[in-house]
Design a protein around this motif. Structure first.
Motif, PDB file in Angstrom:
ATOM      1  N   GLY A 191       0.045   3.949  -2.930  1.00  0.00           N
ATOM      2  CA  GLY A 191      -1.118   4.798  -2.690  1.00  0.00           C
ATOM      3  C   GLY A 191      -0.871   5.811  -1.604  1.00  0.00           C
ATOM      4  N   GLU A 192      -0.084   5.406  -0.626  1.00  0.00           N
ATOM      5  CA  GLU A 192       0.175   6.294   0.499  1.00  0.00           C
ATOM      6  C   GLU A 192       1.143   7.405   0.110  1.00  0.00           C
ATOM      7  OE1 GLU A 192       0.663   3.806   4.081  1.00  0.00           O
ATOM      8  OE2 GLU A 192       1.513   5.596   4.995  1.00  0.00           O
ATOM      9  N   THR A 193       1.793   7.265  -1.024  1.00  0.00           N
ATOM     10  CA  THR A 193       2.725   8.285  -1.477  1.00  0.00           C
ATOM     11  C   THR A 193       2.117   9.171  -2.553  1.00  0.00           C
ATOM     12  OG1 THR A 193       4.487   6.728  -1.023  1.00  0.00           O
ATOM     13  CG2 THR A 193       5.075   8.616  -2.331  1.00  0.00           C
ATOM     14  N   CYS A 194       1.112   8.648  -3.227  1.00  0.00           N
ATOM     15  CA  CYS A 194       0.520   9.353  -4.367  1.00  0.00           C
ATOM     16  C   CYS A 194      -0.075  10.688  -3.923  1.00  0.00           C
ATOM     17  CB  CYS A 194      -0.568   8.488  -5.005  1.00  0.00           C
ATOM     18  SG  CYS A 194      -1.397   9.277  -6.395  1.00  0.00           S
ATOM     19  N   PRO A 195       0.480  11.818  -4.395  1.00  0.00           N
ATOM     20  CA  PRO A 195      -0.016  13.120  -3.948  1.00  0.00           C
ATOM     21  C   PRO A 195      -1.373  13.454  -4.558  1.00  0.00           C
ATOM     22  CG  PRO A 195       1.691  13.429  -5.574  1.00  0.00           C
ATOM     23  CD  PRO A 195       1.593  11.951  -5.344  1.00  0.00           C
ATOM     24  N   TYR A 253      -4.986   2.137   6.698  1.00  0.00           N
ATOM     25  CA  TYR A 253      -4.810   3.082   5.599  1.00  0.00           C
ATOM     26  C   TYR A 253      -6.113   3.236   4.806  1.00  0.00           C
ATOM     27  CZ  TYR A 253      -3.653   4.466   0.829  1.00  0.00           C
ATOM     28  OH  TYR A 253      -3.679   5.049  -0.405  1.00  0.00           O
ATOM     29  N   ARG A 290      -3.790  11.132  -5.037  1.00  0.00           N
ATOM     30  CA  ARG A 290      -4.771  10.148  -4.588  1.00  0.00           C
ATOM     31  C   ARG A 290      -5.489   9.469  -5.749  1.00  0.00           C
ATOM     32  NH1 ARG A 290      -7.992   9.956   0.575  1.00  0.00           N
ATOM     33  NH2 ARG A 290      -8.683  12.087   0.702  1.00  0.00           N
ATOM     34  N   ALA A 304      -0.552  19.463  -1.322  1.00  0.00           N
ATOM     35  CA  ALA A 304      -0.157  19.417  -2.729  1.00  0.00           C
ATOM     36  C   ALA A 304      -1.221  20.038  -3.623  1.00  0.00           C
ATOM     37  CB  ALA A 304       0.112  17.973  -3.156  1.00  0.00           C
ATOM     38  N   ARG A 343      -2.704  -2.217   6.153  1.00  0.00           N
ATOM     39  CA  ARG A 343      -3.498  -1.857   4.982  1.00  0.00           C
ATOM     40  C   ARG A 343      -4.857  -1.289   5.363  1.00  0.00           C
ATOM     41  NH1 ARG A 343      -1.830  -6.757   2.607  1.00  0.00           N
ATOM     42  NH2 ARG A 343      -3.672  -7.771   3.406  1.00  0.00           N
ATOM     43  N   ASP A 350       7.283  12.509   3.006  1.00  0.00           N
ATOM     44  CA  ASP A 350       7.512  11.246   2.304  1.00  0.00           C
ATOM     45  C   ASP A 350       8.583  10.414   3.001  1.00  0.00           C
ATOM     46  OD1 ASP A 350       5.638  11.674   0.396  1.00  0.00           O
ATOM     47  OD2 ASP A 350       7.027  12.508  -1.086  1.00  0.00           O
ATOM     48  N   THR A 397      -1.704  15.352   0.635  1.00  0.00           N
ATOM     49  CA  THR A 397      -2.444  15.549  -0.619  1.00  0.00           C
ATOM     50  C   THR A 397      -3.185  16.893  -0.595  1.00  0.00           C
ATOM     51  OG1 THR A 397      -4.456  14.428   0.159  1.00  0.00           O
ATOM     52  CG2 THR A 397      -2.777  13.070  -0.917  1.00  0.00           C
ATOM     53  N   HIS A 456      -0.602  11.332   5.205  1.00  0.00           N
ATOM     54  CA  HIS A 456      -0.701  11.205   3.745  1.00  0.00           C
ATOM     55  C   HIS A 456      -1.831  12.079   3.208  1.00  0.00           C
ATOM     56  CE1 HIS A 456      -1.829   9.633  -0.139  1.00  0.00           C
ATOM     57  NE2 HIS A 456      -2.912   9.089   0.361  1.00  0.00           N
ATOM     58  N   TRP A 503      -9.421   6.362   2.790  1.00  0.00           N
ATOM     59  CA  TRP A 503     -10.501   6.139   1.843  1.00  0.00           C
ATOM     60  C   TRP A 503     -11.856   5.982   2.512  1.00  0.00           C
ATOM     61  CZ3 TRP A 503      -9.307   7.486  -2.800  1.00  0.00           C
ATOM     62  CH2 TRP A 503      -7.985   7.393  -3.225  1.00  0.00           C
ATOM     63  N   LYS A 554       7.012   6.156   5.303  1.00  0.00           N
ATOM     64  CA  LYS A 554       5.843   5.613   4.609  1.00  0.00           C
ATOM     65  C   LYS A 554       5.729   4.139   4.925  1.00  0.00           C
ATOM     66  CE  LYS A 554       4.270   9.128   2.327  1.00  0.00           C
ATOM     67  NZ  LYS A 554       2.913   9.615   2.577  1.00  0.00           N
ATOM     68  N   GLY A 555       4.524   3.619   4.736  1.00  0.00           N
ATOM     69  CA  GLY A 555       4.356   2.176   4.823  1.00  0.00           C
ATOM     70  C   GLY A 555       3.932   1.697   6.187  1.00  0.00           C
ATOM     71  N   ASN A 556       4.188   0.432   6.447  1.00  0.00           N
ATOM     72  CA  ASN A 556       3.738  -0.214   7.676  1.00  0.00           C
ATOM     73  C   ASN A 556       4.732  -1.312   8.043  1.00  0.00           C
ATOM     74  OD1 ASN A 556       2.984  -2.406   5.890  1.00  0.00           O
ATOM     75  ND2 ASN A 556       1.244  -1.134   5.331  1.00  0.00           N
ATOM     76  N   GLY A 616       0.781  -1.233   0.000  1.00  0.00           N
ATOM     77  CA  GLY A 616       0.000   0.000   0.000  1.00  0.00           C
ATOM     78  C   GLY A 616       0.812   1.281   0.000  1.00  0.00           C
ATOM     79  N   GLN A 617       2.133   1.172  -0.161  1.00  0.00           N
ATOM     80  CA  GLN A 617       2.950   2.378  -0.081  1.00  0.00           C
ATOM     81  C   GLN A 617       2.782   3.285  -1.288  1.00  0.00           C
ATOM     82  OE1 GLN A 617       6.935   2.228   1.995  1.00  0.00           O
ATOM     83  NE2 GLN A 617       6.715   0.096   1.458  1.00  0.00           N
TER      84      GLN A 617
END
Lengths: 189, 345
Positions: free
Chosen positions: A56-60, B205, A62, B46, B202, B80, B43, B39, B210, B83-85, A53-54
């Motif tokens: 998606g978690e990085t995508c500015p 997140y 979305r 950004a 996951r 950035d 966005t 995150h 979402w 990131k991740g888990n 899932g990284q």
């Protein structure tokens, strides 16, 4: 359970699985989706992606979403993009963060993107495109991040997609026609 | 720390490691909640459209800005860094992955991709040294499972029956093998779908970024019910594929617990508190011990200590402070009284 029985059971399960056509289980969905920019071919991509899932978690922007079970078990929790909802802006951050190289790390430069990104290819439905109906539009051309390389316009702003289109989908996203007159044909299909 | 004649026990760090472990679990879980929020905040930054955000989104933006502004100037880029888990993550460009992710990817991809394999180096080294410590100290699912376990104890205290079954621990090695075979056959890392820490990372997140849950949430809920209704910590003990892999890697771990037979009084508190149903009172640690130190914290005579050794000591018999010893029963076989006490614990 005895070790022998246990191993035999495993072997039986393995034999059963080997006969299952799980690979063909992708492509079940009705959604026309793209993989993120720089993704490997579908089969290699599925073999590499660890569903972390990284990306998606990085995508500015979305634009990267994740499959549930609608595209088959093999696609569960893998990333996809639906350009009409939210298209890729080719920032290339997902490839940078991807630990497995399922999405290749690519520099954000014209040549690298033209060489390495193959999400799909745009095609124009001339029967509904406004510019082909005599109403000068040109929105897709202006939305394209690779203007005059991936897309050119002729008389009345009629769009012509070249071979260099990488399939980011920004044209489809911005097409003002409904249904959209320019769409991405995914390269994995 | 105790003064003479104060009656208090000497301060022993190892007796407090269990609290440190809870802190570690809580911090990891909190990070997994915070990262998706960061995150979403990124966005928004950004998109340069603060005025277009809804009141809820503005609140999120303001809170995240308050948290991060002392540390970063350009949140859209600087955040950035992390990131991740726990399944696979990036910290200032340094990538680390769960051993099961690497093994599963090799199975699914039918080949070794070295840039990914090297990301397992640090976790692997730590596991070889400390055994299955991930399960006790880091795993975000453990955080929830152990709270559930405490909740079950509460239910039991209130007279409500909870699952106390004991299954075969080797089942999880079967799940691991089967998961890898299924991954190889399908060409997709299916084992990730039944591995709770990967699911938690996951799903948090998905839920935060979402506003929905995926298929994994249903699976995780089922494992919680299994723990509550069938067996205490049942998924970790009997079914977890990652736990199986960590156990195998930690079989010859260097750092392990040992019982000091001279100061043990056979009270069986350690056995009662062990989340993995091991047998510290009879020197039964084995490859499944995750060095969680719950038994160390509970031991009234501080008889459980850390040693640097790649195998457990052979069973040492009853503790020298134990009742049986005082009554002159030299037999290593457990007495009915102790068995009853252990079952009650």
């Amino acid at each position: 359970m005895e070790r022998r029985t246990f191993v035999a059971t495993l072997a039986a399960m393995a034999a059963g699985l080997a006969g299952m056509p799980v690979r063909s289980s992708t492509g079940e969905t009705e959604i026309r989706y793209l993989r993120p920019p720089g993704a490997l071919d579908e089969e290699d991509f599925l073999g590499r992606c660890i569903h972390c899932g990284q990306c998606g978690e990085t995508c500015p922007n979305r634009c990267i979403r994740y499959f549930g079970l609608e595209n088959g078990a093999a696609s569960l929790d893998t990333p996809y993009i639906v350009p009409r909802d939210k298209a890729c802006i080719l920032c290339m951050k997902c490839g940078e963060v991807c630990p497995t190289g399922a999405i290749k790390p690519l520099q954000r430069e014209l040549e690298t993107i033209l060489d390495g990104v193959k999400m799909g290819h745009a095609w124009v439905d001339e029967s509904i495109c406004l510019s082909y109906q005599g109403k000068t539009c040109g929105v897709c051309y202006r939305a394209c991040p690779l203007q005059d390389v991936a897309i050119t316009v002729g008389r009345l702003e009629q769009p012509h997609v070249t071979d260099k289109c990488v399939g980011c989908g920004l044209c489809e996203r911005s097409c003002i026609q409904m249904p959209q007159a320019i769409r991405i044909a995914p390269s994995h299909a | 720390m105790s003064k003479p004649n104060s009656g208090g026990r000497r301060f022993l760090l190892r007796r407090h490691l269990n609290k440190l472990r809870w802190l570690s679990l809580a911090v990891v879980f909190a990070m997994l909640v915070l990262l998706p929020f960061l995150h979403v905040y990124q966005t928004y930054v950004a998109a340069h459209g603060y005025d277009l955000l809804s009141p809820d989104e503005k609140l999120l933006y303001d809170v995240m800005e308050a948290i991060t502004s002392p540390f970063v100037k350009e949140p859209a880029e600087a955040l950035d860094a992390i990131k991740g888990n726990t399944w696979s993550g990036t910290i200032w460009g340094f990538k680390m992955s769960d051993p099961l992710a690497v093994v599963g990817q090799i199975a699914a991809g039918h080949g070794v991709h070295w840039p990914f394999v090297v990301t397992v180096a640090v976790p692997l080294l730590a596991t070889l040294l400390l055994g299955r410590f991930f399960c006790g100290w880091i795993c975000p699912a453990t955080f929830i499972y152990e709270l559930t376990s405490n909740f079950a104890a509460l239910l039991k205290w209130a007279g409500i029956d909870v699952g106390r079954r004991r299954l075969d621990r080797r089942l999880k090695y079967g799940v691991l093998a089967f998961g890898l075979i299924a991954s190889a056959a399908s060409g997709s890392i299916l084992v990730a779908a039944v591995y709770p820490p990967a699911i938690i990372g996951r799903e948090l997140y998905y839920a935060i970024a979402w506003g929905g849950l995926g298929a994994g949430a249903a699976f995780f809920a089922a494992t919680l019910l299994f723990d509550l209704l069938v067996a205490r910590r049942g998924f970790c003990r009997y079914l977890c594929p990652g736990g199986a892999l960590y156990s195998l890697l930690g079989r010859y771990r260097a750092v392990r617990l040992r019982r000091t037979v001279e100061t043990c009084n056979d009270c069986a508190k350690c056995n009662g508190v062990c989340e993995f149903g091991l047998d510290p009172m009879r020197d039964g640690f084995g490859q499944e011990c995750n060095n969680c130190t719950a038994c160390v914290a509970v031991c009234p005579t501080d008889a459980l200590v850390f040693t640097i050794k790649v195998v457990d000591v052979a069973p040492q018999g009853p503790g020298h402070l134990g009742r049986r010893y005082r009554h002159g029963e030299a037999s290593a076989a457990p007495s009915p009284a102790i068995e009853a006490k252990e079952a009650a614990a």
